[in-house]
Design an enzyme around this catalytic site. Structure first.
Site, short mmCIF file in Angstrom:
data_model
loop_
_atom_site.label_atom_id
_atom_site.label_comp_id
_atom_site.label_asym_id
_atom_site.label_seq_id
_atom_site.Cartn_x
_atom_site.Cartn_y
_atom_site.Cartn_z
N TYR A 50 0.86 -1.18 0.00
CA TYR A 50 0.00 0.00 0.00
C TYR A 50 0.89 1.23 0.00
CZ TYR A 50 -4.08 -2.96 1.03
OH TYR A 50 -5.08 -3.89 0.96
N GLU A 51 0.43 2.31 -0.63
CA GLU A 51 1.31 3.46 -0.86
C GLU A 51 1.73 4.17 0.43
OE1 GLU A 51 -1.06 5.68 -3.57
OE2 GLU A 51 -2.21 6.66 -2.01
#
Lengths: 263, 285
Positions: A50-51
């Site tokens: 996930y960023e």
């Protein structure tokens, strides 16, 4: 056969695109559900990123946002956001990006920025976030969106992230070496870019859906491949895993906090 | 050396009208209590910077404290739109908002350039995207070695960066852990910085040698505000209130309910009100 909803079919069809070998940059919402269903069924060793910086995360409930504590608690490791975008994404270490958007065109370009003119928008959307570089730096892109006239439009008012641009070899002409969008998974069907023109073409239709329904819900004159298959229906296992995680997620995100209790 | 002061002092001394202000936190450790103090002190004409402006910036925009905002994703994560932000952009209420929009990769690189004392950041970015057409601060540079054309954006250099962290020691050294976002870069890029913390302790006791520590000589002010990140969260202390993020959608949708909420929960409130959200999980204690 157990009954299922079009959204369940879309999520499960999207999850089947992923394998154990994937290192996957995950967006919130439908992509996150699909990636975690893959992890909990046929691809237990998939790497989800996930960023917010969490790498190899294994959340027990679906995060409401890309930075929920659950993601960090269950990650192999967590890095800063600059490191995430510089080393891992731009460094070419991510095989698959999973995107959604408010609007898409026939060449799989996405808009999540504005509807209407940029300076005087009719609707101001959240913006691109990581998408412009996810779209160009991941090995390939999957897109998941419900099929609707509002979402699948003839012309985008704004290109937030490039898919196949104007079609053909546009990506190569801009120097991109990655594949771009290779599959678009909707609630009615699955599309793939035509090998030559790169125009999205229906390759698989979900059980019980007609061609007329697909044509009706798309904002452009949608094309069908020469050979179109029926998407295999969800298995009992896929459905129960999806419903279990949705139930856990709903429970986890409902709290007793009311707005006025917040400081 | 960081001074350990009250929140009112820290904001009065470090946030000036017209300043470029970054209140960072990537979902985690968002400095809500400090942002509310900025609203209470009536700061004007701020140029807000943040990768993921969410509810806190919706509040600052809604009260009219901001003249502009630089950002890469402006929404209520997992919930939907920021209604005060949209009202400002779509209807200029309560005032027009100048926006400078980037991608996450560009913002992260721009903070890093600021921290590294470079004038600009470069990245292999924005290829085929429309943002460079509407943002004159997205330009191009040519690699002097290979001739490759890359995107360039100006370094972010805030007048003041405000963040929240888990704890500080009595000298003002600050420790962050969990999702650390872009906070270290945002503090090092800024001229001044305010860090609110859950606890002030004798020893930082980092649980791992790889924890992020901002040394006291790189920070301007440290403030003890337990619960100060609520409704976001402090890893090891208290979880994110996803329910509040969902509730905000309704509060912010309407100008009157928003204004009433701000009066009751910000203007008539104080930093100590955040303390009831503070808790330390067994893992950390």
């Amino acid at each position: 056969m157990t009954e299922f909803t079009p959204t369940e079919m879309m999520t499960i069809a999207a999850s089947r695109e992923l394998s154990n070998d994937d290192v996957c940059f995950v967006g919130i919402g439908a992509p996150s559900a699909a990636c975690n269903i893959a992890r909990l069924t046929h691809a237990p060793d998939i790497t989800l990123i996930y960023e917010s910086g969490t790498v190899g995360t294994k959340p027990d409930v679906l995060p409401l946002s890309i930075g929920d504590g659950e993601l960090c608690d269950t990650a192999l490791f967590t890095v800063s956001v600059p490191e995430m975008f510089r080393y891992w994404l731009q460094g070419g270490r991510i095989t698959t990006g999973f995107l959604g958007g408010a609007q898409i065109d026939r060449f799989a370009n996405l808009n999540t920025t504005v509807v209407g003119p940029y300076d005087h928008p009719k609707v101001r959307l959240p913006g691109g976030g990581g998408a412009p570089e996810i779209a160009s730096n991941c090995g390939r892109i999957f897109i998941t969106m419900a099929l609707s006239k509002r979402g699948f439009v003839e012309k985008l008012p704004f290109i937030t992230s490039m898919g196949h641009g104007e079609g053909g070899n546009h990506r190569e002409r801009l120097g991109m070496k990655t594949k771009g969008p290779t599959r678009v998974i909707t609630d009615l069907c699955i599309l793939e870019p035509d090998p030559e023109t790169k125009e999205l073409t229906v390759v698989s239709i979900h059980h019980g859906v007609t061609r007329a329904q697909i044509v009706e819900n798309c904002g452009w004159a949608i094309k069908f491949a020469d050979t179109v298959i029926e998407t295999p229906v969800p298995t009992e296992t896929e459905l129960s895993v999806l419903r279990d995680i949705n139930a856990r997620t709903k429970k986890a995100h409902q709290g007793t906090d009311k707005g006025k209790e917040a400081a | 050396m960081a001074r350990i002061v009250s929140l009112a002092e820290a904001v009065a001394e470090n946030v000036k009208d017209g300043d470029t202000v970054a209140m960072e936190g990537f979902t985690h450790l968002i400095p809500y209590a400090a942002g509310h103090e900025v609203i209470r002190q009536g700061s004007k004409d701020l140029f807000l910077v943040r990768m993921t402006p969410d509810i806190l910036y919706d509040q600052l925009i809604g009260v009219g404290a901001a003249r502009g905002m630089k950002f890469s994703w402006g929404g209520n994560p997992g919930v939907g739109s920021l209604h005060r932000f949209r009202d400002a952009v779509e209807n200029q209420w309560p005032r027009p908002l100048e926006i400078e929009e980037h991608s996450h990769a560009a913002m992260a690189n721009a903070y890093e350039a600021g921290a590294a004392n470079l004038p600009f950041a470069m990245l292999r970015g924005y290829i085929g995207a429309d943002l460079p057409k509407v943002n004159p601060n997205i330009r191009q540079v040519t690699c002097p070695f290979t001739g490759e054309v890359l995107a360039a954006v100006p370094a972010i250099r805030p007048d003041v960066t405000i963040i929240h962290a888990q704890r500080a020691d009595r000298k003002g050294n600050v420790l962050l852990e969990g999702i650390v976002g872009v906070q270290k870069e945002a503090v090092l890029a800024a001229r001044r910085s305010i860090v609110t913390v859950e606890e002030i302790v004798d020893e930082l006791d980092p649980p791992s040698p790889n924890s992020v520590v901002l040394p006291t000589w790189a920070v301007t002010a440290v403030v003890h505000v337990p619960g100060g990140a609520f409704p976001s969260y402090a890893h090891g202390y208290y979880p994110r209130s996803n329910a509040f993020y969902i509730a905000w959608d309704e509060i912010a949708r309407d100008r009157e309910t928003f204004t009433a909420w701000i009066k009751e929960n910000v203007l008539d409130a104080k930093p100590e009100d955040f303390a009831r959200h503070a808790a330390k999980s067994a893992k950390v204690a």
